[in-house]
Write a protein that holds these residues in place. Sequence first.
Motif, PDB file in Angstrom:
ATOM      1  N   TYR A  99     -61.258 -15.021  -4.587  1.00 21.24           N
ATOM      2  CA  TYR A  99     -61.913 -16.169  -5.216  1.00 21.24           C
ATOM      3  C   TYR A  99     -63.347 -15.836  -5.580  1.00 21.24           C
ATOM      4  O   TYR A  99     -64.113 -16.706  -5.965  1.00 21.24           O
ATOM      5  N   LEU A 134     -65.911 -15.264  -3.780  1.00 16.94           N
ATOM      6  CA  LEU A 134     -67.009 -15.876  -3.020  1.00 16.94           C
ATOM      7  C   LEU A 134     -68.054 -14.801  -2.762  1.00 16.94           C
ATOM      8  O   LEU A 134     -67.713 -13.651  -2.484  1.00 16.94           O
ATOM      9  N   ARG A 141     -71.632 -16.634   1.106  1.00 15.52           N
ATOM     10  CA  ARG A 141     -70.706 -17.748   1.224  1.00 15.52           C
ATOM     11  C   ARG A 141     -69.522 -17.363   2.103  1.00 15.52           C
ATOM     12  O   ARG A 141     -69.043 -18.159   2.892  1.00 15.52           O
ATOM     13  N   ARG A 142     -69.069 -16.113   1.916  1.00 15.14           N
ATOM     14  CA  ARG A 142     -67.946 -15.654   2.733  1.00 15.14           C
ATOM     15  C   ARG A 142     -68.334 -15.701   4.221  1.00 15.14           C
ATOM     16  O   ARG A 142     -67.578 -16.148   5.074  1.00 15.14           O
ATOM     17  N   ALA A 179     -60.793 -15.064   0.213  1.00 15.13           N
ATOM     18  CA  ALA A 179     -62.187 -15.347  -0.136  1.00 15.13           C
ATOM     19  C   ALA A 179     -62.685 -14.342  -1.172  1.00 15.13           C
ATOM     20  O   ALA A 179     -63.393 -14.693  -2.115  1.00 15.13           O
TER      21      ALA A 179
END
Lengths: 259, 281
Positions: free
Chosen positions: A157, A159, A163-164, A154
Amino acid sequence: MTTLLKRAFMLLGLPIILVAAWWFASAGSTSPFWPPLSTILEAFPTTWTMDRIVGDVFPSLARLGIGFALAVLVGIVAGTAIGLSPTLRALAEPVLEFFRAVPPPVLVPIIALFAGYTGWLGKIVTIALGCLWPILLNTVEGVRGLEPVLGDTAKSYQLSRWRRLLFVVLPGASPRIFTGARQALSIGVILMVISELFGANRGLGAAIVQFQRSFAIPQMWTGIILLGLIGVLLAAIFKVVENRMLAWYVGQRQIERGV
Amino acid sequence: MSSSPATLAPPASGGTRPRTRSRRARRSRDVWLGILGVLIVLVGAEILSRTGIVNPAFLPPVTEMYASLFQMLGEGWFWENLWLTVRGWAIGLAAAMALGIVVGFIIGSVPFLRAFTNSTIEFLRPIPSVALIPLVVLLFGTKPASAFLLVLYAAFWPVLVQVLYGVADVDPVARDTARSYQFGPLRIARSVIYPTALPYIMTAFRLAAAVALILEITAELVIGVPGLGKQIGIAQSSANVPETYALVIVVGLIGVAVNLMARFVERKALWWHSSVRGEHS
């Protein structure tokens, strides 16, 4: 057709036998404590009238619902915060171990000191506090037990933090959160009943004890049966919600076991 | 030049040493943090009470709670009630374990019984044990038997369900092997089913121990069965607030002790379990 019959027999056979046994064993009973089942069933509709359901049963269930919801909310938020921070976890662990180990019913006299026990507040606080610890501690464990690869992926990417939290941490911890919530629900039902046993009160638990004190034994039995049915119903609702929200997890487990 | 052996030597062993030291440091740091956390709560409660932010009539200073606690430790009634509570808990738990294990083994080993009883168990299990309070009061009043029945009912179901899981978890190959070696049913139960089910039984013990304590205290508090729970009710209704808190602290510490003991017993069993598995594979 025969498999259907067989399944129905497996499902209903023993319950029917048990109810029948109760029916016939108690049929001629003159013991005041064990009235015939037919008497109990006759007393059911006259005992749990609309008035009683609105005045006693609904308020009890509403208090349980509010207290449980509060515990879920606070438990998940605090549990996630504690689970994500090793320092906070080390700081809070012994304190949490103690509060978890306190049998929830002893909260009743303590909270009675603060809020009194005639209103809703004391009861809701009792239920919420009793339900909190299993949810909180299981959330901590669930968050802590997340696979590190998930968090790293995560992160790589890119995030965002929220969001994580929302898409990685909470779903990953959700099987443990549900385990905690299930334990909390049965504690909540216990507290719903015994929070009504102190002082003058209305509610499902209070009503059952009043029947017992006034020796309205068939009515008392209807209360026990109703409380049992509510327990069964709540467990069934919980299972439906859990199966729906954890469908991915159940599937994953089945695959893992199959392989 | 002469210093080179000295600088070269450390990396050889240094690769592991700092890591173990840091792990140990972290563990001791965690212990200190934990103690700090407890202190923060105690001092925080003391300040809240002393400054009057929370009415001291509801939350007396922690020092007063402990003063009351230490005073109780010197009094006979405290130990007597502690004994009654622990005894009621232990007897109820033991009975629930014994009954749950026996019934679980019997139902679990016979597929027909398992299928036949499933719906009934699923129905009876979520019935809250407190629903039985009025009934046991009628039958036994404030005798310990009231608490015993509540504890038995509440602790029986987790044991039964775990044992059923455990028996269902038995490796069919192991069972067939035992059968082909002509093991009798008792011997299969002892040497095949029991070892598989043991970790589940330990889980059952941990769950049931906590539930049993909750119901024992509930029975004492609500019904008036003699024990610490009843004393909490008495202390509260006679407005002895520090003693109420002191007794709650004691009950909480019993709970901690029960959890620690259950976890200790469980860890022993799991260690044994995994070690046996390790040797075979």
